[in-house]
Design an enzyme around this catalytic site. Structure first.
Site, PDB file in Angstrom:
ATOM      1  N   ASP A  67       5.017   5.019  24.010  1.00  0.00           N
ATOM      2  CA  ASP A  67       4.105   4.204  23.198  1.00  0.00           C
ATOM      3  C   ASP A  67       4.026   2.759  23.706  1.00  0.00           C
ATOM      4  OD1 ASP A  67       2.339   3.737  21.143  1.00  0.00           O
ATOM      5  OD2 ASP A  67       3.900   3.386  19.648  1.00  0.00           O
TER       6      ASP A  67
ATOM      7  N   ASN B 136      -3.990  11.965  18.204  1.00  0.00           N
ATOM      8  CA  ASN B 136      -4.647  11.052  19.152  1.00  0.00           C
ATOM      9  C   ASN B 136      -6.114  11.416  19.433  1.00  0.00           C
ATOM     10  OD1 ASN B 136      -1.598  10.506  21.042  1.00  0.00           O
ATOM     11  ND2 ASN B 136      -2.498   9.188  19.493  1.00  0.00           N
TER      12      ASN B 136
END
Ligand code: IPE
Ligand code: IPE
Ligand code: MG
Length: 237
Positions: free
Chosen positions: A14, A62
């Site tokens: 991330d 996502n």
């Protein structure tokens, strides 16, 4: 007593977007930098002989991102997998087995084909398994496992009382691999974001404010050193 080398490390990759913003680059360029960090850490983890590494590359959530960003990420997978195809002998020598981890529905066919090729070509490599989590969600993975068990019950092959934890584990994408000993999350976030929620029952967690594209071999050394000092009790004393 110090823990041994972790058998399985999970990485939640991330912070690519924030890294790009800080450099004045586009989010897509951040993902390219994130993929380079993945190459570094993956290669170094293989050199160290870590048995399993799981890299969270794209979650079931996502897909909510702008189509152009999703397309850019898919292109990065294509580039990496074509490169892996060119380097297959080198990767085989390293003993790296690649494994696709996630649902297949909705993922472009050519990417699935590239993953299947990479997986099949590295099937005999046993030193390090590299799971790449794409279109992956921990809850969806549990549903997938439970659905297969339900089919077996329906077919009369299995009785409900025979369903146990090991059977659910055996139906997950990580079947046959140890649960992650430690899960790494960069970028100053303190959550799992649907990553290996079943397998993480007794995982150690390791957080840092550093963004994923800035990850280096030294960070992996630090993770391993910190892990060695953790006291894992598994509910015991
Ligand atoms: C992780 O980086 C990559 C994916 C989730 C595909 P992000 O894109 O989430 O980066 P931030 O969190 O916006 O900085
Ligand atoms: C988690 O990162 C997913 C991956 C790294 C692939 P996200 O950026 O999607 O997580 P949230 O939305 O901050 O929880
Ligand atoms: Mg993020």
């Amino acid at each position: 007593m110090a823990n041994e080398l972790p058998l399985h490390i999970g990485f939640i990759m991330d912070g690519n977007g924030r890294w790009a913003t800080r450099q004045g680059l586009s989010r897509s360029e951040g993902h390219v930098a994130g993929a380079n960090a993945f190459r570094r850490i993956c290669e170094y983890g293989c050199d160290l002989g870590i048995k399993s590494m799981t890299f969270y590359a794209f979650s079931t959530e996502n897909w909510k991102r702008p189509p152009a960003e999703v397309a850019a990420i898919m292109d990065i997978f294509r580039d990496y997998l074509r490169e892996a195809e060119e380097r297959k002998l080198e990767n085989a020598q390293k003993g790296m087995h690649m494994h696709y981890m996630g649902g297949r529905d909705g993922v472009p066919e050519d990417i699935l084909d590239l993953f299947d090729t990479a997986e099949n070509e590295s099937i005999n490599a046993t030193r390090t398994t590299v799971n790449i989590a794409v279109n992956y969600g921990g809850r969806a993975e549990i549903v997938h496992s439970v659905r297969n068990i339900a089919k077996r019950v329906q077919a009369g092959e299995l009785a409900p009382h025979e369903i146990d934890e090991s059977l659910i584990s055996a139906g997950l994408y990580t079947a046959g691999q140890p649960d992650p000993d430690i899960i790494v999350r960069p970028s100053g976030e303190y959550r799992l974001s649907n990553f290996m929620i079943w397998q993480a029952a007794y995982s150690e967690f390791w957080y840092t404010d550093k963004l994923w594209p800035d990850f280096t071999e030294a960070d992996l050394d630090q993770i391993i050193a910190d892990y060695a000092k953790r006291n894992r009790r598994f509910g015991g004393v």
